[in-house]
Structure formats: structure tokens, C-alpha cells
Design a protein around this motif. Structure first.
Motif, PDB file in Angstrom:
ATOM      1  N   TRP A 207       0.887  -1.078  -0.047  1.00  0.00           N
ATOM      2  CA  TRP A 207      -0.079  -0.005  -0.003  1.00  0.00           C
ATOM      3  C   TRP A 207       0.743   1.291   0.123  1.00  0.00           C
ATOM      4  O   TRP A 207       0.546   2.406  -0.646  1.00  0.00           O
ATOM      5  N   TRP A 208       1.898   1.183   0.664  1.00  0.00           N
ATOM      6  CA  TRP A 208       2.601   2.517   0.781  1.00  0.00           C
ATOM      7  C   TRP A 208       3.415   2.695  -0.331  1.00  0.00           C
ATOM      8  O   TRP A 208       3.790   3.839  -0.653  1.00  0.00           O
ATOM      9  N   MET A 209       4.185   1.775  -0.865  1.00  0.00           N
ATOM     10  CA  MET A 209       4.912   2.122  -2.374  1.00  0.00           C
ATOM     11  C   MET A 209       4.018   2.478  -3.339  1.00  0.00           C
ATOM     12  O   MET A 209       4.337   3.542  -4.187  1.00  0.00           O
ATOM     13  N   GLN A 210       2.594   2.139  -3.275  1.00  0.00           N
ATOM     14  CA  GLN A 210       1.703   2.581  -4.387  1.00  0.00           C
ATOM     15  C   GLN A 210       1.500   4.124  -4.054  1.00  0.00           C
ATOM     16  O   GLN A 210       1.172   4.920  -4.845  1.00  0.00           O
ATOM     17  N   VAL A 211       1.159   4.548  -2.709  1.00  0.00           N
ATOM     18  CA  VAL A 211       1.216   5.806  -2.359  1.00  0.00           C
ATOM     19  C   VAL A 211       2.176   6.646  -2.867  1.00  0.00           C
ATOM     20  O   VAL A 211       2.242   7.605  -3.429  1.00  0.00           O
ATOM     21  N   LEU A 212       3.574   6.217  -2.678  1.00  0.00           N
ATOM     22  CA  LEU A 212       4.534   7.024  -3.326  1.00  0.00           C
ATOM     23  C   LEU A 212       4.492   7.031  -4.878  1.00  0.00           C
ATOM     24  O   LEU A 212       4.681   8.147  -5.373  1.00  0.00           O
ATOM     25  N   TYR A 213       4.127   6.241  -5.226  1.00  0.00           N
ATOM     26  CA  TYR A 213       3.845   6.284  -6.851  1.00  0.00           C
ATOM     27  C   TYR A 213       2.805   7.321  -7.586  1.00  0.00           C
ATOM     28  O   TYR A 213       3.143   7.910  -8.234  1.00  0.00           O
ATOM     29  N   ASN A 214       1.688   7.060  -6.696  1.00  0.00           N
ATOM     30  CA  ASN A 214       0.523   7.978  -7.075  1.00  0.00           C
ATOM     31  C   ASN A 214       0.842   9.458  -6.522  1.00  0.00           C
ATOM     32  O   ASN A 214       0.239  10.263  -7.200  1.00  0.00           O
ATOM     33  N   THR A 215       1.564   9.744  -5.607  1.00  0.00           N
ATOM     34  CA  THR A 215       1.834  11.064  -5.333  1.00  0.00           C
ATOM     35  C   THR A 215       2.977  11.788  -5.630  1.00  0.00           C
ATOM     36  O   THR A 215       3.314  12.972  -5.698  1.00  0.00           O
ATOM     37  N   GLY A 216       3.947  10.835  -5.996  1.00  0.00           N
ATOM     38  CA  GLY A 216       5.509  11.388  -6.464  1.00  0.00           C
ATOM     39  C   GLY A 216       6.222  11.719  -5.378  1.00  0.00           C
ATOM     40  O   GLY A 216       7.289  12.092  -5.461  1.00  0.00           O
ATOM     41  N   MET A 217       6.006  11.252  -4.194  1.00  0.00           N
ATOM     42  CA  MET A 217       6.701  11.530  -2.880  1.00  0.00           C
ATOM     43  C   MET A 217       8.048  10.539  -3.092  1.00  0.00           C
ATOM     44  O   MET A 217       7.802   9.394  -3.601  1.00  0.00           O
ATOM     45  N   ARG A 218       9.075  10.890  -2.315  1.00  0.00           N
ATOM     46  CA  ARG A 218      10.209   9.944  -2.027  1.00  0.00           C
ATOM     47  C   ARG A 218      10.310   9.148  -0.784  1.00  0.00           C
ATOM     48  O   ARG A 218       9.987   9.997   0.053  1.00  0.00           O
ATOM     49  N   LEU A 219      10.802   8.040  -0.656  1.00  0.00           N
ATOM     50  CA  LEU A 219      10.896   7.385   0.618  1.00  0.00           C
ATOM     51  C   LEU A 219      12.082   8.194   1.512  1.00  0.00           C
ATOM     52  O   LEU A 219      13.013   8.054   1.160  1.00  0.00           O
ATOM     53  N   ALA A 220      11.795   8.850   2.861  1.00  0.00           N
ATOM     54  CA  ALA A 220      12.863   8.862   3.646  1.00  0.00           C
ATOM     55  C   ALA A 220      13.249   7.630   4.466  1.00  0.00           C
ATOM     56  O   ALA A 220      14.280   7.102   4.157  1.00  0.00           O
ATOM     57  N   VAL A 221      12.405   6.984   5.291  1.00  0.00           N
ATOM     58  CA  VAL A 221      12.564   5.877   5.948  1.00  0.00           C
ATOM     59  C   VAL A 221      11.169   5.156   6.108  1.00  0.00           C
ATOM     60  O   VAL A 221      10.322   5.745   6.580  1.00  0.00           O
TER      61      VAL A 221
END
Length: 398
Positions: A207-221
Motif C-alpha cells: 500500500w505504501w509503495m503505491q502511495v509513493l507512486y501515486n503522489t510522486g513522493m520519495r521515501l525517507a525511511v
């Protein structure tokens, strides 16, 4: 010397005075010769010692110079190797960015063609509605190694073509097992995904990787720890508790970067372990100790997050349902997931934090066997429902 003087004395006694002077001269000459001979014999010995000492010093200096030269040579080789590795990594990164830019450009051009066609079909006297390019589904991406796609998404280099106000911002997650994935959580954290009985087999399906993809955010931690609860030891260096200083501090990037957004999904394991729910009568200062009361532990966790990350946007997430057949599950203390979610909302409201009510993402209690692998952990369909709901809430409140 004595053997040389004695005959002279005897001779003096025989020849009296007329021989005294020559004899004295001869004696002096012999004495001087003997002293010079002794001195001459000592000089070569001193020179030999000095030469030997000088040789030792020269040998030591030569060995030191050789050692320094070898160390310098190794340092040069190491530097050259590191420089080559850096240059190779830089070239690979530039190639990835170029490929991503080309992909984005192709998608944008395709969307423009569709938009022009739609505009051409519209009435010439009426302006058609603004067309927003639809986000490409993550599941339809070319899967030329989905692990590589996951890394690109996490780094913010691969996302849906639609621009969002969150694109480029960093995000950290404080979570439990449903937010884990092997290789994407801190070293030493327990992990659930991937799991044999669950069809989430790639990080791009979480779920969280899809959120990154959908919003264009990058993962800090992704600071998610399987089986962890809010309650526990708030001070121990190896504590897995959500209220612990360790878990809070490790939401910061390895380079000290503070995340722009923090998502908190914690509390499910407190429910399953029947931790005391407790009461909330307004904000209370919490100290460090071993917490067994969910309300107190959750409040301490929020207080620490606000102190450590005052500039971050912190979201509290409610928990998805837990079932017992077709009915909500009740733990040994007589509480339901709804009771825990209500407490999360109350504490968040008191501290002025937004809530993402994931409990209402569309997975009803009687549908959990369809959307989860065990009534708790979302499968691909369940993760997609969570991702879409969280994405919508983030974009609405960005």
C-alpha cells in the motif's frame, strides 16, 4: 716502554756523562713513536664503530622510505578504485533519469494527443472540460525487474505522470507488519512481507509503495517493525515500541534529513495483545517508562514526534478492521478496533493532527477474508484499496 728504558740506564752507567744527551734524545723519540703508534691503532676502531652506526641509520631510513612509498601506492590504488566506482554509479543514475524522463515525455505526448482529439470532438462553440491525464496504474508498468521499479519509486524517480502538490517531498512511515517489506525497512527490524500465504510478492504491490507512486513522493525511511505495538519500553536502545525514542529517531534519514510527511499506522498489536485501552481526559505530559496503557503510550508517541519533527506534517491513521467470522473481533479486555480508532482520533484532535481514517477505505468486516490473507494483513486487492484511500486523503490535505 719499560723494556726500552732499562738498557739505556745500563749504558749510561758505563759511558758516564758524554752519552747522556744522545740517550735522552733517543729515549724521547722512542716514547713519542710508541704514543703515536698507540693512537694510530685506536683511530681505525673508532671509525669502524661510527661507520657501522651510520650504516644502521641509513638502512632504517631506506626501509622507512620504502614503507612510505608502498603506503602511498596503495592509497593511490584505493582512490582510483573509489573514483571509478563513483563515476560508474553516476553514469547509471544519469541513464536511469534519462530513461525516466523519456518515459514521462512519451506519456505526456500520448495524453496530449488524446486531449486534442477530445477537444476536436467537442462543440466549437463550447469549451470542453479541463482534461486531467489519468494516472497510469502501477500494476501495468513494464515489469523489467520489479525490484528496480521499487527502488526508482522509493527514490522519487518513477511516479504517475500526473503532477501533484506532494511530488518530490519526502515521507517516513512509523508502522507495524502491514507496512513492512524485506529490504525496505531498517536493519534489525522484524519483517512480514513477502509472506508465503499472501499474494503481495513485490514491493510495488504494498500500500505504501503505491502511495509513493501515486503522489510522486520519495521515501525517507520506512520505520515499520512487524509485531510491534505502541506500548512497551520507551527508553531501551533496542525497544520496538512505537513510543520509544529509538523508533522515533530512526524516522530521520541516514543523512539527518527530516521527512516532510510522517504517516503513523500503529495500534493493531496493542489491540490483539489486549493492552489496557485507558482513558483520555485531555493532554497530559508523559514521562519515560515501560507503558502498558495504550492511551498513555500513544500520547507519548505523538509528543515525541512533535518535539523531534516540528516542521513535519504528521498524520495519524486509524486501523483496518479485525474480524471474528463476519463480526468485529473483541479482545480479552472487551475492546474492539473501533474503540482503539476512537482513541486515536481523540488524541490526534487534541494535538491538532490530521487523521486518515483507513478503517473506512472500503474493506468491510465481512469482506476481510477477500482483502486479507489472514484477516489482518492486506493482500494485493486490500493493499490497493488502502493505497487509493491514503493517496486521496493526502492530496486533499496537502
Amino acid at each position: 716502554m719499560r723494556e726500552r728504558i732499562c738498557p739505556v740506564i745500563i749504558l749510561m752507567n758505563r759511558n758516564k756523562k758524554r752519552y747522556i744527551l744522545p740517550i735522552v734524545f733517543c729515549t724521547a723519540a722512542l716514547f713519542v713513536f710508541d704514543v703515536n703508534a698507540d693512537a694510530a691503532a685506536g683511530v681505525p676502531q673508532a671509525d669502524s664503530v661510527q661507520s657501522e652506526a651510520a650504516g644502521d641509520i641509513w638502512q632504517q631510513q631506506a626501509e622507512l622510505a620504502e614503507s612510505n612509498a608502498e603506503a602511498y601506492r596503495k592509497a593511490q590504488e584505493q582512490y582510483a578504485a573509489e573514483l571509478a566506482a563513483y563515476q560508474q554509479a553516476l553514469l547509471e543514475q544519469q541513464a536511469r533519469e534519462k530513461k525516466e524522463a523519456q518515459t514521462q515525455q512519451s506519456l505526456a505526448e500520448a495524453d496530449n494527443v488524446k486531449t486534442e482529439e477530445a477537444d476536436g470532438a467537442a462543440s466549437p462553440t463550447e469549451a470542453g472540460p479541463a482534461v486531467i491525464p489519468p494516472a497510469q496504474s502501477l500494476q501495468t508498468l513494464p515489469q523489467n525487474g520489479t525490484i528496480a521499479n521499487g527502488r526508482l519509486i522509493a527514490a522519487g524517480l518513477l511516479s504517475a505522470p500526473v503532477e501533484t502538490p506532494l511530488k518530490g517531498k519526502s515521507i517516513s512511515i512509523l508502522g507495524d507488519s502491514i507496512s513492512t517489506y524485506q529490504g525496505y525497512i531498517p536493519s534489525g527490524y522484524a519483517c512480514f512481507y513477502p509472506e508465503t500465504q499472501n499474494d503481495v510478492k513485490d514491493v510495488t504491490q504494498t500500500w505504501w509503495m503505491q502511495v509513493l507512486y501515486n503522489t510522486g513522493m520519495r521515501l525517507a525511511v520506512n520505520g515499520s517493525y512487524s509485531a510491534s505495538a505502541v506500548c512497551g519500553d520507551s527508553q531501551a536502545e533496542d525497544s520496538s515500541a512505537g513510543c520509544s525514542t529509538r523508533r522515533i529517531n530512526e524516522l530521520m534519514g541516514t543523512d539527518g534529513t527530516v521527512p516532510d510527511v510522517i504517516l503513523v499506522y500503529m495500534g493493531a498489536n496493542d489491540f490483539f495483545r489486549s493492552m489496557e485501552l485507558g482513558k483520555f481526559n485531555g493532554m497530559t505530559g508523559r514521562g519515560e517508562k515501560y507503558y502498558t496503557n495504550f492511551t498513555e503510550g500513544y500520547e507519548l508517541m505523538i509528543q515525541k514526534l512533535l518535539r523531534t519533527y516540528p516542521a513535519s506534517r504528521i498524520y495519524c491513521m486509524t486501523l483496518i478492521e479485525a474480524n471474528s467470522g463476519d463480526h468485529p473481533r473483541i479482545n480479552e479486555k472487551g475492546n474492539t478496533i473501533a474503540d482503539f480508532n476512537q482513541r486515536i482520533k481523540e488524541i490526534a484532535a487534541a494535538y491538532g493532527l490530521p487523521v486518515i481514517d483507513v478503517h473506512n477505505c472500503g474493506m468491510e468486516v465481512y469482506e476481510l477474508n477477500h482483502y486479507t490473507s489472514d484477516g489482518t494483513h492486506p493482500n494485493k486487492e486490500g493493499a490497493a484499496k488502502m493505497a487509493n484511500y491514503v493517496t486521496a486523503m493526502l492530496l486533499q490535505t496537502a
